[in-house]
Design a protein around this motif. Structure first.
Motif, mmCIF file in Angstrom:
data_model
loop_
_atom_site.group_PDB
_atom_site.id
_atom_site.type_symbol
_atom_site.label_atom_id
_atom_site.label_comp_id
_atom_site.label_asym_id
_atom_site.label_seq_id
_atom_site.Cartn_x
_atom_site.Cartn_y
_atom_site.Cartn_z
ATOM 1 N N TYR A 30 11.158 4.575 -13.094
ATOM 2 C CA TYR A 30 10.072 3.752 -12.570
ATOM 3 C C TYR A 30 9.630 4.278 -11.208
ATOM 4 O O TYR A 30 10.459 4.714 -10.402
ATOM 5 C CB TYR A 30 10.504 2.287 -12.432
ATOM 6 C CG TYR A 30 10.623 1.570 -13.757
ATOM 7 C CD1 TYR A 30 9.605 0.733 -14.218
ATOM 8 C CD2 TYR A 30 11.744 1.747 -14.564
ATOM 9 C CE1 TYR A 30 9.712 0.088 -15.434
ATOM 10 C CE2 TYR A 30 11.861 1.108 -15.789
ATOM 11 C CZ TYR A 30 10.836 0.278 -16.223
ATOM 12 O OH TYR A 30 10.939 -0.350 -17.435
ATOM 13 N N GLY A 31 8.321 4.210 -10.971
ATOM 14 C CA GLY A 31 7.744 4.556 -9.685
ATOM 15 C C GLY A 31 6.904 3.395 -9.178
ATOM 16 O O GLY A 31 5.924 3.002 -9.821
ATOM 17 N N TRP A 32 7.295 2.827 -8.060
ATOM 18 C CA TRP A 32 6.635 1.652 -7.493
ATOM 19 C C TRP A 32 5.993 2.003 -6.153
ATOM 20 O O TRP A 32 6.463 2.898 -5.449
ATOM 21 C CB TRP A 32 7.642 0.535 -7.253
ATOM 22 C CG TRP A 32 8.440 0.083 -8.430
ATOM 23 C CD1 TRP A 32 9.677 0.533 -8.812
ATOM 24 C CD2 TRP A 32 8.086 -0.934 -9.367
ATOM 25 N NE1 TRP A 32 10.109 -0.150 -9.934
ATOM 26 C CE2 TRP A 32 9.151 -1.051 -10.293
ATOM 27 C CE3 TRP A 32 6.962 -1.764 -9.508
ATOM 28 C CZ2 TRP A 32 9.138 -1.970 -11.351
ATOM 29 C CZ3 TRP A 32 6.946 -2.667 -10.558
ATOM 30 C CH2 TRP A 32 8.023 -2.763 -11.467
ATOM 31 N N THR A 33 4.970 1.257 -5.765
ATOM 32 C CA THR A 33 4.419 1.388 -4.413
ATOM 33 C C THR A 33 4.103 0.003 -3.853
ATOM 34 O O THR A 33 3.927 -0.961 -4.597
ATOM 35 C CB THR A 33 3.119 2.211 -4.379
ATOM 36 O OG1 THR A 33 2.030 1.418 -4.888
ATOM 37 C CG2 THR A 33 3.245 3.509 -5.150
ATOM 38 N N PHE A 34 4.006 -0.059 -2.543
ATOM 39 C CA PHE A 34 3.457 -1.241 -1.902
ATOM 40 C C PHE A 34 1.982 -1.365 -2.302
ATOM 41 O O PHE A 34 1.361 -0.401 -2.741
ATOM 42 C CB PHE A 34 3.547 -1.107 -0.379
ATOM 43 C CG PHE A 34 4.915 -1.351 0.197
ATOM 44 C CD1 PHE A 34 6.071 -1.132 -0.538
ATOM 45 C CD2 PHE A 34 5.055 -1.777 1.512
ATOM 46 C CE1 PHE A 34 7.323 -1.345 0.000
ATOM 47 C CE2 PHE A 34 6.306 -1.994 2.075
ATOM 48 C CZ PHE A 34 7.446 -1.787 1.321
ATOM 49 N N ASP A 35 1.422 -2.570 -2.153
ATOM 50 C CA ASP A 35 -0.002 -2.794 -2.430
ATOM 51 C C ASP A 35 -0.582 -3.642 -1.309
ATOM 52 O O ASP A 35 -0.523 -4.868 -1.354
ATOM 53 C CB ASP A 35 -0.183 -3.477 -3.783
ATOM 54 C CG ASP A 35 -1.652 -3.780 -4.092
ATOM 55 O OD1 ASP A 35 -2.522 -3.169 -3.448
ATOM 56 O OD2 ASP A 35 -1.924 -4.618 -4.968
ATOM 57 N N SER A 36 -1.086 -2.980 -0.289
ATOM 58 C CA SER A 36 -1.685 -3.668 0.857
ATOM 59 C C SER A 36 -2.823 -2.784 1.356
ATOM 60 O O SER A 36 -2.605 -1.805 2.078
ATOM 61 C CB SER A 36 -0.632 -3.884 1.952
ATOM 62 O OG SER A 36 -1.092 -4.766 2.944
ATOM 63 N N ALA A 37 -4.038 -3.113 0.933
ATOM 64 C CA ALA A 37 -5.162 -2.183 1.022
ATOM 65 C C ALA A 37 -5.556 -1.808 2.448
ATOM 66 O O ALA A 37 -6.137 -0.744 2.663
ATOM 67 C CB ALA A 37 -6.379 -2.783 0.300
ATOM 68 N N PRO A 61 2.813 -1.821 -8.916
ATOM 69 C CA PRO A 61 2.910 -2.285 -7.532
ATOM 70 C C PRO A 61 4.116 -3.183 -7.313
ATOM 71 O O PRO A 61 4.479 -3.987 -8.164
ATOM 72 C CB PRO A 61 1.613 -3.094 -7.361
ATOM 73 C CG PRO A 61 1.350 -3.642 -8.736
ATOM 74 C CD PRO A 61 1.859 -2.614 -9.715
ATOM 75 N N MET A 62 4.719 -3.053 -6.160
ATOM 76 C CA MET A 62 5.819 -3.922 -5.747
ATOM 77 C C MET A 62 5.473 -4.463 -4.357
ATOM 78 O O MET A 62 5.988 -3.981 -3.363
ATOM 79 C CB MET A 62 7.151 -3.172 -5.735
ATOM 80 C CG MET A 62 8.344 -4.091 -5.528
ATOM 81 S SD MET A 62 9.925 -3.244 -5.677
ATOM 82 C CE MET A 62 10.110 -3.108 -7.447
ATOM 83 N N VAL A 63 4.590 -5.471 -4.342
ATOM 84 C CA VAL A 63 3.934 -6.132 -5.464
ATOM 85 C C VAL A 63 2.457 -6.349 -5.121
ATOM 86 O O VAL A 63 2.066 -6.359 -3.955
ATOM 87 C CB VAL A 63 4.580 -7.503 -5.792
ATOM 88 C CG1 VAL A 63 5.992 -7.321 -6.321
ATOM 89 C CG2 VAL A 63 4.602 -8.424 -4.568
#
Length: 333
Positions: A30-37, A61-63
């Motif tokens: 799994y590959g996750w990233t932050f999501d804060s534009a 996204p996490m999350v």
């Protein structure tokens, strides 16, 4: 046990893609990233490149949250990636901390989050859903699949995850708290008539492999500050000492004085001086490889299906490689 890698989408995006490729080569699934534009680059654009440059890695996204994008846009974006790359996305979702607050908005209510989970999943899998009072369906979706995993800490959020989500994301690796929260999620699932074992349990926390424990702590202390944002919300709601939330989670924020999101999720964050070494040790995985293996086995015994490595420190490549060489094989042999 599955393993994931969690990154911030700092530019250049090519570096994020490269680290995800490295993770896949080392056995991460799994590959996750932050999501804060505002704080980082738009992750969904980068997911397309990660998927194009890997073969089996699942991304998400996490999350994300229900307020940054409209629900049909979120669903269509996931469905488009799945149509292009074969159902390799996961929607991690929560109320929204940095993404909402940095934009001057309050995090979403749990009621709104629960509604969004159902709508986003239904739309992304080709079913009709009601958005703002209007029934809609995305007509081009065929064989869509989107697991929705919810991040939670407090009792009401844990109950919502158990009732609605396909997976539960716990952003700390303390065994005591993991056991308490996993039990709460599974009990809520059972009470709702769902199979508790059908909910995927994902623990996400910084991991730093090396013998210099003091340095590792300093590189990962930011995590206690990030978790502290959510804990502060719980204390405001339930009080400092409440039977609803364990003191083992809430006690450490008594010396917390505000938070600067410009350093969010970064080593050296000056807003995390209140975080003691004990919390860093409890919440993170630090030390030589054998220490990681021992704690991961404990978490696995508590029902954890995936450990996701937050790699926001000065040894990202070293930690990814150490997991691939020494830790993942030991856990899954």
């Amino acid at each position: 046990m599955d393993f994931g890698l969690v990154l911030q989408t700092d530019p250049p995006a090519s570096q994020v893609v490269g680290l995800m490729r490295r993770a896949e080569r080392n056995g991460f699934r799994y590959g996750w990233t932050f999501d804060s534009a505002v704080l980082w680059q738009e992750p969904f654009v980068i997911y397309s490149q990660i998927l194009a440059n890997t073969t089996k890695l699942h991304v998400g996204p996490m999350v994300t949250n229900p307020g940054t994008r409209t629900w049909e846009v979120t669903a269509s974006t996931f469905a488009t990636l799945n149509d292009m790359y074969g159902n390799r996305t996961v929607c991690g979702i929560g109320r929204g901390d940095s993404a909402m607050r940095v934009a001057g908005r309050r995090p979403n209510t749990l009621a709104r989050l629960g509604e969004a989970i159902d709508v986003i999943r239904d739309l992304a899998e080709g079913r009709e859903a009601v958005v703002d009072g209007n029934p809609i369906r995305i007509p081009w979706i065929r064989n869509g699949k989107l697991p929705v995993w919810m991040a939670a800490y407090g009792p009401k959020a844990l109950a919502l995850a158990g009732r609605k989500a396909d997976g539960f994301i716990l952003q700390l690796a303390d065994p005591f708290l993991t056991e308490w929260m996993v039990k709460a999620v599974r009990q809520a699932a059972a009470d709702a008539g769902r199979d508790p074992a059908g909910i995927t349990i994902c623990v996400a926390a910084p991991a730093y492999v090396g013998d210099d424990l003091a340095h590792a702590r300093d590189q990962c202390r930011w995590f206690g500050g990030m978790v502290g944002n959510h804990v502060a919300d719980l204390v405001a709601r339930y009080g400092e000492h409440s039977a609803m939330v364990p003191d083992e989670l809430t006690a450490y924020i008594k010396d917390r004085h505000g938070y600067d999101y410009s350093h969010h999720g970064r080593a050296g964050n000056p807003s995390t001086d209140f975080v003691p070494d004990e919390i860093v040790d409890r919440f993170c995985l630090l030390g030589p490889a054998e220490a990681h293996v021992a704690k991961l086995r404990h978490l696995r015994d508590l029902g954890v299906d995936q450990f996701a490595v937050y790699a926001m420190h000065d040894s990202r490549e070293g930690t990814i490689d150490a997991y691939g060489t020494d830790i993942i094989p030991a856990i899954n042999s």
